[in-house]
Design a protein around this motif. Structure first.
Motif, PDB file in Angstrom:
ATOM      1  N   GLY A  39       0.820  -1.201   0.000  1.00 12.82           N
ATOM      2  CA  GLY A  39       0.000   0.000   0.000  1.00 12.82           C
ATOM      3  C   GLY A  39       0.851   1.246   0.000  1.00 12.82           C
ATOM      4  O   GLY A  39       2.033   1.218   0.361  1.00 12.82           O
ATOM      5  N   VAL A  40       0.246   2.345  -0.426  1.00 12.41           N
ATOM      6  CA  VAL A  40       0.910   3.644  -0.475  1.00 12.41           C
ATOM      7  C   VAL A  40       0.006   4.662   0.214  1.00 12.41           C
ATOM      8  O   VAL A  40      -1.204   4.689  -0.004  1.00 12.41           O
ATOM      9  CB  VAL A  40       1.178   4.083  -1.926  1.00 12.41           C
ATOM     10  N   VAL A  41       0.586   5.499   1.056  1.00 10.46           N
ATOM     11  CA  VAL A  41      -0.114   6.601   1.708  1.00 10.46           C
ATOM     12  C   VAL A  41       0.612   7.890   1.353  1.00 10.46           C
ATOM     13  O   VAL A  41       1.851   7.946   1.426  1.00 10.46           O
ATOM     14  CB  VAL A  41      -0.159   6.417   3.239  1.00 10.46           C
ATOM     15  N   PHE A  42      -0.134   8.913   0.945  1.00 10.69           N
ATOM     16  CA  PHE A  42       0.527  10.174   0.643  1.00 10.69           C
ATOM     17  C   PHE A  42      -0.324  11.360   1.085  1.00 10.69           C
ATOM     18  O   PHE A  42      -1.537  11.263   1.259  1.00 10.69           O
ATOM     19  CB  PHE A  42       0.882  10.274  -0.845  1.00 10.69           C
ATOM     20  N   VAL A  43       0.371  12.465   1.304  1.00  9.20           N
ATOM     21  CA  VAL A  43      -0.251  13.725   1.688  1.00  9.20           C
ATOM     22  C   VAL A  43      -0.164  14.654   0.489  1.00  9.20           C
ATOM     23  O   VAL A  43       0.903  14.820  -0.107  1.00  9.20           O
ATOM     24  CB  VAL A  43       0.460  14.351   2.902  1.00  9.20           C
ATOM     25  N   ALA A  44      -1.302  15.267   0.118  1.00  7.51           N
ATOM     26  CA  ALA A  44      -1.354  16.122  -1.062  1.00  7.51           C
ATOM     27  C   ALA A  44      -2.344  17.252  -0.827  1.00  7.51           C
ATOM     28  O   ALA A  44      -3.222  17.161   0.038  1.00  7.51           O
ATOM     29  CB  ALA A  44      -1.767  15.306  -2.289  1.00  7.51           C
ATOM     30  N   ALA A 257       3.982  14.342  -0.460  1.00  5.37           N
ATOM     31  CA  ALA A 257       4.918  13.357   0.085  1.00  5.37           C
ATOM     32  C   ALA A 257       4.190  12.038   0.263  1.00  5.37           C
ATOM     33  O   ALA A 257       2.997  12.017   0.592  1.00  5.37           O
ATOM     34  CB  ALA A 257       5.494  13.831   1.408  1.00  5.37           C
ATOM     35  N   GLY A 258       4.907  10.954   0.030  1.00  2.88           N
ATOM     36  CA  GLY A 258       4.273   9.647   0.142  1.00  2.88           C
ATOM     37  C   GLY A 258       5.224   8.592   0.670  1.00  2.88           C
ATOM     38  O   GLY A 258       6.444   8.718   0.561  1.00  2.88           O
ATOM     39  N   VAL A 259       4.649   7.553   1.255  1.00  2.00           N
ATOM     40  CA  VAL A 259       5.431   6.416   1.734  1.00  2.00           C
ATOM     41  C   VAL A 259       4.625   5.149   1.463  1.00  2.00           C
ATOM     42  O   VAL A 259       3.399   5.143   1.564  1.00  2.00           O
ATOM     43  CB  VAL A 259       5.748   6.562   3.242  1.00  2.00           C
ATOM     44  N   GLY A 260       5.320   4.102   1.075  1.00  2.00           N
ATOM     45  CA  GLY A 260       4.651   2.847   0.789  1.00  2.00           C
ATOM     46  C   GLY A 260       5.469   1.670   1.269  1.00  2.00           C
ATOM     47  O   GLY A 260       6.671   1.793   1.554  1.00  2.00           O
ATOM     48  N   LEU A 261       4.823   0.530   1.377  1.00  2.00           N
ATOM     49  CA  LEU A 261       5.495  -0.698   1.796  1.00  2.00           C
ATOM     50  C   LEU A 261       4.953  -1.836   0.949  1.00  2.00           C
ATOM     51  O   LEU A 261       3.733  -2.007   0.829  1.00  2.00           O
ATOM     52  CB  LEU A 261       5.245  -0.968   3.276  1.00  2.00           C
ATOM     53  N   THR A 262       5.848  -2.607   0.330  1.00  2.00           N
ATOM     54  CA  THR A 262       5.407  -3.713  -0.516  1.00  2.00           C
ATOM     55  C   THR A 262       6.153  -5.000  -0.148  1.00  2.00           C
ATOM     56  O   THR A 262       7.269  -4.973   0.370  1.00  2.00           O
ATOM     57  CB  THR A 262       5.662  -3.423  -2.012  1.00  2.00           C
TER      58      THR A 262
END
Length: 269
Positions: A39-44, A257-262
């Motif tokens: 998943g990816v979470v980002f602030v925009a 900015a975004g952060v994800g983990l796969t």
């Protein structure tokens, strides 16, 4: 609740899966196919030009070679720029791209009340790039094919990949975005009817085609283990020209900015 933005991201994730390249064992031989899921979470910004931000998240499923790097068949450059490299010869690469252009709702900000909503939709286009040493100039184009008529965007600039720490590399990009009349009218103009309905009393404004922003950004895939990968990204865009002068715009500085983990896994193993 699944929002239009989350639903679009899920659709893009499905596109990634079904676009996976054939394995060495032949088309449809999933025994050699590896995927990465997470998943990816980002602030925009809540909308382009907003001074308020929101947090968005979406799932991701893709071929294991895809991501923010530039060595995979599938390359992610943002929600509206998912690239598929079909040509790769002597430093030159090119291919189609697909993505989603987010909507803008009049309740995103007080100054938008009375202007009506702008429906988002799928965008299609293409890109080309050429590697010159450690720098790769690029150009990409996408055009709305669903939702409201919001025209096309032409992005151009250059990317460079540099080692950071213990095998981790980061991609840095800089460039500018040209928007056509349809895009500028949809997101930055104020028509006489909108002006009359505007709760904030916005005046009539005609935004014309031109360079709408300049940007810099970075992204990186950080391997945490053989299977787990951390994805990091950040972007700053500065609105210029008619876009920056629009009465709709609250801030010409736009951050994301975004952060994800796969997790990487294979079929039949």
């Amino acid at each position: 609740m699944i929002t239009s933005r989350t639903g679009a991201a899920i659709a893009l994730s499905a596109t990634l899966v079904f676009s996976a390249p054939a394995s060495a064992g032949g088309f449809g031989d999933f025994g050699d196919l590896e995927l990465r899921a997470g998943g990816v979470v980002f602030v925009a910004p809540k909308y382009e030009g907003s001074d308020e931000y929101e947090v968005l998240g979406f799932p991701m499923i893709a071929p294991s070679g895809s991501g923010f790097g530039d060595d995979g068949v599938v390359q992610f450059r943002g929600p509206d720029d998912l690239r598929f490299r079909v040509l790769n010869f002597s430093g030159f690469e090119a291919g189609p791209l697909v993505g989603y252009r987010f909507d803008r709702e009049e309740d995103d900000a007080d100054r938008l009340e009375g202007l009506g909503d702008v429906d988002g939709g799928v965008v299609l286009g293409g890109y080309a790039a050429y590697r010159l040493g450690f720098v790769k100039p690029f150009v990409s184009y996408n055009h709305a094919v669903s939702g409201d008529e919001t025209g096309g965007l032409l992005k151009f600039g250059a990317e460079s990949v540099a080692p950071v720490w213990h095998g981790v590399t980061a991609k840095v990009a800089a460039g500018a975005t040209y928007a056509d009349d349809d895009y500028m009218n949809a997101f930055f103009s104020v028509t006489p009817a909108q002006s009359a309905n505007s709760a904030a009393g916005l005046g009539v404004y005609d935004a014309e085609a031109g360079i709408k922003d300049v940007f810099v950004g970075f992204s990186s895939d950080v391997p945490l283990s053989e299977r787990w990968t951390l994805m990091l990204m950040g972007r700053y865009a500065h609105l210029v020209g008619d876009a920056a002068e629009s009465p709709i715009v609250e801030s010409d500085s736009q951050f994301m900015a975004g952060v994800g983990l796969t997790y990487r896994f294979g079929f039949g193993r």
